[in-house]
Design a protein around this motif. Structure first.
Motif, PDB file in Angstrom:
ATOM      1  N   LEU A  74       0.832  -1.208   0.000  1.00 51.58           N
ATOM      2  CA  LEU A  74       0.000   0.000   0.000  1.00 51.58           C
ATOM      3  C   LEU A  74       0.865   1.256   0.000  1.00 51.58           C
ATOM      4  CD1 LEU A  74      -2.785  -1.113   2.502  1.00 51.58           C
ATOM      5  CD2 LEU A  74      -3.046  -0.714   0.039  1.00 51.58           C
ATOM      6  N   GLN A  75       1.990   1.218   0.680  1.00 53.20           N
ATOM      7  CA  GLN A  75       2.898   2.365   0.677  1.00 53.20           C
ATOM      8  C   GLN A  75       3.524   2.542  -0.711  1.00 53.20           C
ATOM      9  OE1 GLN A  75       3.552   4.894   2.490  1.00 53.20           O
ATOM     10  NE2 GLN A  75       5.385   5.629   1.456  1.00 53.20           N
ATOM     11  N   ARG A  76       3.986   1.448  -1.307  1.00 45.22           N
ATOM     12  CA  ARG A  76       4.667   1.541  -2.603  1.00 45.22           C
ATOM     13  C   ARG A  76       3.729   2.034  -3.705  1.00 45.22           C
ATOM     14  NH1 ARG A  76       6.718  -3.714  -3.758  1.00 45.22           N
ATOM     15  NH2 ARG A  76       4.889  -4.114  -5.032  1.00 45.22           N
ATOM     16  N   GLU A  77       2.522   1.529  -3.741  1.00 41.99           N
ATOM     17  CA  GLU A  77       1.593   1.860  -4.828  1.00 41.99           C
ATOM     18  C   GLU A  77       0.759   3.103  -4.555  1.00 41.99           C
ATOM     19  OE1 GLU A  77       1.498   0.490  -7.770  1.00 41.99           O
ATOM     20  OE2 GLU A  77       2.943  -1.086  -7.289  1.00 41.99           O
ATOM     21  N   ALA A  78       0.507   3.414  -3.275  1.00 39.44           N
ATOM     22  CA  ALA A  78      -0.440   4.490  -2.963  1.00 39.44           C
ATOM     23  C   ALA A  78       0.113   5.531  -1.999  1.00 39.44           C
ATOM     24  CB  ALA A  78      -1.716   3.880  -2.373  1.00 39.44           C
ATOM     25  N   ARG A  79       1.337   5.343  -1.547  1.00 40.40           N
ATOM     26  CA  ARG A  79       1.911   6.250  -0.533  1.00 40.40           C
ATOM     27  C   ARG A  79       0.969   6.350   0.673  1.00 40.40           C
ATOM     28  NH1 ARG A  79       6.960   8.465  -2.634  1.00 40.40           N
ATOM     29  NH2 ARG A  79       6.914   9.608  -0.688  1.00 40.40           N
ATOM     30  N   PHE A  80       0.381   5.213   1.005  1.00 35.10           N
ATOM     31  CA  PHE A  80      -0.646   5.147   2.045  1.00 35.10           C
ATOM     32  C   PHE A  80      -0.119   5.614   3.402  1.00 35.10           C
ATOM     33  CE2 PHE A  80      -2.843   2.654   5.381  1.00 35.10           C
ATOM     34  CZ  PHE A  80      -4.123   3.116   5.194  1.00 35.10           C
ATOM     35  N   VAL A  81       1.022   5.091   3.825  1.00 34.99           N
ATOM     36  CA  VAL A  81       1.567   5.452   5.139  1.00 34.99           C
ATOM     37  C   VAL A  81       1.918   6.930   5.167  1.00 34.99           C
ATOM     38  CG1 VAL A  81       3.424   5.011   6.804  1.00 34.99           C
ATOM     39  CG2 VAL A  81       2.372   3.101   5.579  1.00 34.99           C
ATOM     40  N   ASP A  82       2.505   7.428   4.075  1.00 36.29           N
ATOM     41  CA  ASP A  82       2.830   8.858   4.002  1.00 36.29           C
ATOM     42  C   ASP A  82       1.569   9.700   4.169  1.00 36.29           C
ATOM     43  OD1 ASP A  82       5.478   8.229   3.517  1.00 36.29           O
ATOM     44  OD2 ASP A  82       5.326   8.479   1.347  1.00 36.29           O
ATOM     45  N   PHE A  83       0.507   9.290   3.476  1.00 43.25           N
ATOM     46  CA  PHE A  83      -0.751  10.040   3.519  1.00 43.25           C
ATOM     47  C   PHE A  83      -1.339  10.045   4.935  1.00 43.25           C
ATOM     48  CE2 PHE A  83      -5.412  10.206   3.156  1.00 43.25           C
ATOM     49  CZ  PHE A  83      -5.555  11.432   2.538  1.00 43.25           C
ATOM     50  N   VAL A  84      -1.383   8.872   5.568  1.00 42.52           N
ATOM     51  CA  VAL A  84      -1.994   8.766   6.891  1.00 42.52           C
ATOM     52  C   VAL A  84      -1.139   9.472   7.950  1.00 42.52           C
ATOM     53  CG1 VAL A  84      -2.686   7.126   8.691  1.00 42.52           C
ATOM     54  CG2 VAL A  84      -3.254   6.670   6.310  1.00 42.52           C
ATOM     55  N   GLN A  85       0.157   9.443   7.810  1.00 43.10           N
ATOM     56  CA  GLN A  85       1.047  10.063   8.788  1.00 43.10           C
ATOM     57  C   GLN A  85       1.138  11.585   8.621  1.00 43.10           C
ATOM     58  OE1 GLN A  85       1.136   7.529  11.006  1.00 43.10           O
ATOM     59  NE2 GLN A  85       3.227   8.092  11.443  1.00 43.10           N
ATOM     60  N   GLU A  86       0.696  12.100   7.498  1.00 48.08           N
ATOM     61  CA  GLU A  86       0.778  13.544   7.228  1.00 48.08           C
ATOM     62  C   GLU A  86      -0.239  14.303   8.090  1.00 48.08           C
ATOM     63  OE1 GLU A  86       2.280  16.910   5.377  1.00 48.08           O
ATOM     64  OE2 GLU A  86       2.960  14.866   5.002  1.00 48.08           O
ATOM     65  N   ASP A  87       0.187  15.421   8.647  1.00 48.50           N
ATOM     66  CA  ASP A  87      -0.728  16.305   9.383  1.00 48.50           C
ATOM     67  C   ASP A  87      -1.443  17.157   8.339  1.00 48.50           C
ATOM     68  OD1 ASP A  87      -2.092  17.990  11.059  1.00 48.50           O
ATOM     69  OD2 ASP A  87      -0.306  19.010  11.817  1.00 48.50           O
ATOM     70  N   THR A  88      -2.722  16.915   8.140  1.00 47.41           N
ATOM     71  CA  THR A  88      -3.469  17.577   7.068  1.00 47.41           C
ATOM     72  C   THR A  88      -4.144  18.873   7.499  1.00 47.41           C
ATOM     73  OG1 THR A  88      -5.426  16.257   7.559  1.00 47.41           O
ATOM     74  CG2 THR A  88      -3.909  15.390   5.886  1.00 47.41           C
ATOM     75  N   THR A  89      -3.937  19.321   8.721  1.00 45.67           N
ATOM     76  CA  THR A  89      -4.642  20.509   9.198  1.00 45.67           C
ATOM     77  C   THR A  89      -4.268  21.765   8.410  1.00 45.67           C
ATOM     78  OG1 THR A  89      -2.960  20.833  10.913  1.00 45.67           O
ATOM     79  CG2 THR A  89      -4.966  19.644  11.542  1.00 45.67           C
ATOM     80  N   GLY A  90      -3.078  21.830   7.827  1.00 49.99           N
ATOM     81  CA  GLY A  90      -2.655  23.024   7.087  1.00 49.99           C
ATOM     82  C   GLY A  90      -3.037  23.013   5.615  1.00 49.99           C
ATOM     83  N   TYR A  91      -3.694  21.965   5.146  1.00 47.75           N
ATOM     84  CA  TYR A  91      -4.037  21.852   3.733  1.00 47.75           C
ATOM     85  C   TYR A  91      -5.514  22.178   3.505  1.00 47.75           C
ATOM     86  CZ  TYR A  91       0.400  19.362   3.311  1.00 47.75           C
ATOM     87  OH  TYR A  91       1.729  19.026   3.329  1.00 47.75           O
ATOM     88  N   SER A  92      -5.810  22.653   2.315  1.00 48.87           N
ATOM     89  CA  SER A  92      -7.210  22.927   1.960  1.00 48.87           C
ATOM     90  C   SER A  92      -7.900  21.606   1.622  1.00 48.87           C
ATOM     91  CB  SER A  92      -7.277  23.865   0.754  1.00 48.87           C
ATOM     92  OG  SER A  92      -6.841  23.186  -0.412  1.00 48.87           O
ATOM     93  N   ASP A  93      -9.225  21.640   1.618  1.00 47.87           N
ATOM     94  CA  ASP A  93      -9.985  20.447   1.256  1.00 47.87           C
ATOM     95  C   ASP A  93      -9.673  20.017  -0.171  1.00 47.87           C
ATOM     96  OD1 ASP A  93     -11.085  20.387   3.751  1.00 47.87           O
ATOM     97  OD2 ASP A  93     -13.055  21.174   3.149  1.00 47.87           O
ATOM     98  N   ALA A  94      -9.444  20.974  -1.059  1.00 47.53           N
ATOM     99  CA  ALA A  94      -9.113  20.649  -2.455  1.00 47.53           C
ATOM    100  C   ALA A  94      -7.777  19.913  -2.528  1.00 47.53           C
ATOM    101  CB  ALA A  94      -9.076  21.919  -3.295  1.00 47.53           C
ATOM    102  N   ASP A  95      -6.777  20.360  -1.751  1.00 47.52           N
ATOM    103  CA  ASP A  95      -5.479  19.686  -1.737  1.00 47.52           C
ATOM    104  C   ASP A  95      -5.612  18.258  -1.211  1.00 47.52           C
ATOM    105  OD1 ASP A  95      -4.188  21.944  -2.728  1.00 47.52           O
ATOM    106  OD2 ASP A  95      -3.612  22.671  -0.725  1.00 47.52           O
ATOM    107  N   ILE A  96      -6.379  18.103  -0.143  1.00 46.70           N
ATOM    108  CA  ILE A  96      -6.577  16.770   0.442  1.00 46.70           C
ATOM    109  C   ILE A  96      -7.337  15.884  -0.544  1.00 46.70           C
ATOM    110  CG2 ILE A  96      -7.684  15.478   2.310  1.00 46.70           C
ATOM    111  CD1 ILE A  96      -7.088  17.911   4.107  1.00 46.70           C
ATOM    112  N   GLY A  97      -8.325  16.446  -1.210  1.00 43.47           N
ATOM    113  CA  GLY A  97      -9.085  15.685  -2.202  1.00 43.47           C
ATOM    114  C   GLY A  97      -8.209  15.193  -3.339  1.00 43.47           C
TER     115      GLY A  97
END
Length: 187
Positions: A74-97
């Motif tokens: 999942l990490q290799r194909e989708a960067r899943f761990v990177d995504f889940v570990q990222e603090d998303t509070t500073g990003y807009s909904d469009a960026d997260i989408g």
């Protein structure tokens, strides 16, 4: 238990209380009728032969390795761990989408390549279903006001998923599976 017969007055008190219990409780009356018909007390029956408890199953190292292997895929194909570990509070909904689309596509690819998935229930979500007595409680979770015994009738909230085949790559080094994503050093 005391095997001495009760006194006359104790028997009279027992008879009177039994009389009213038989009148007021049909199940108790049925049990008394069974006893009067000659059915043995449960205590008089021979104890069933003890059943040997199954030996406890030690957790398999392969199961842990498989979980780590899946996480690595999942990490290799989708960067899943990177995504889940990222603090998303500073990003807009469009960026997260936008990031979610990449993660979603990669996760879907991993599932399609390595697992055959089937719905647990074939009915459409939202349809009315009836679960007969003996339904597979490992495959169906009851929610809401669960009272009584099956059959149960309710609304299917989620069809559920079952894995019918697994195709994980063969590992040459199980210890290496704990490295979900290698650190990258550019030279």
């Amino acid at each position: 238990m005391n095997s001495t017969p009760p006194s006359f007055l104790s028997r009279v008190a027992l008879a009177v209380s039994s009389f009213f219990a038989i009148l007021g409780d049909a199940r108790f009356a049925a049990n008394v009728a069974r006893l009067r018909g000659g059915e043995a007390f449960a205590a008089d029956r021979p104890a069933p032969a003890p059943v040997a408890a199954p030996a406890p199953v030690a957790p398999s190292v392969a199961a842990e390795t498989s979980a780590l292997q899946l996480l690595g895929l999942l990490q290799r194909e989708a960067r899943f761990v990177d995504f889940v570990q990222e603090d998303t509070t500073g990003y807009s909904d469009a960026d997260i989408g936008a990031a979610t689309r990449v993660v979603h596509a990669g996760c879907r690819k991993v599932l399609a390549e390595h697992f055959t998935l089937e719905p647990v229930r074939s009915e459409a979500e939202g349809s009315r279903v009836t679960l007969a007595a003996g339904f597979d409680a490992a495959a169906v979770r009851l929610t809401g006001n669960v009272v009584g015994q099956a059959p149960f009738t309710g609304t299917l909230g989620h069809r559920g998923w079952r894995v019918s085949a697994t195709r994980l790559p063969q590992l040459t080094d199980a210890k290496a599976a704990s490295v979900i994503a290698q650190a990258e050093v550019e030279l």
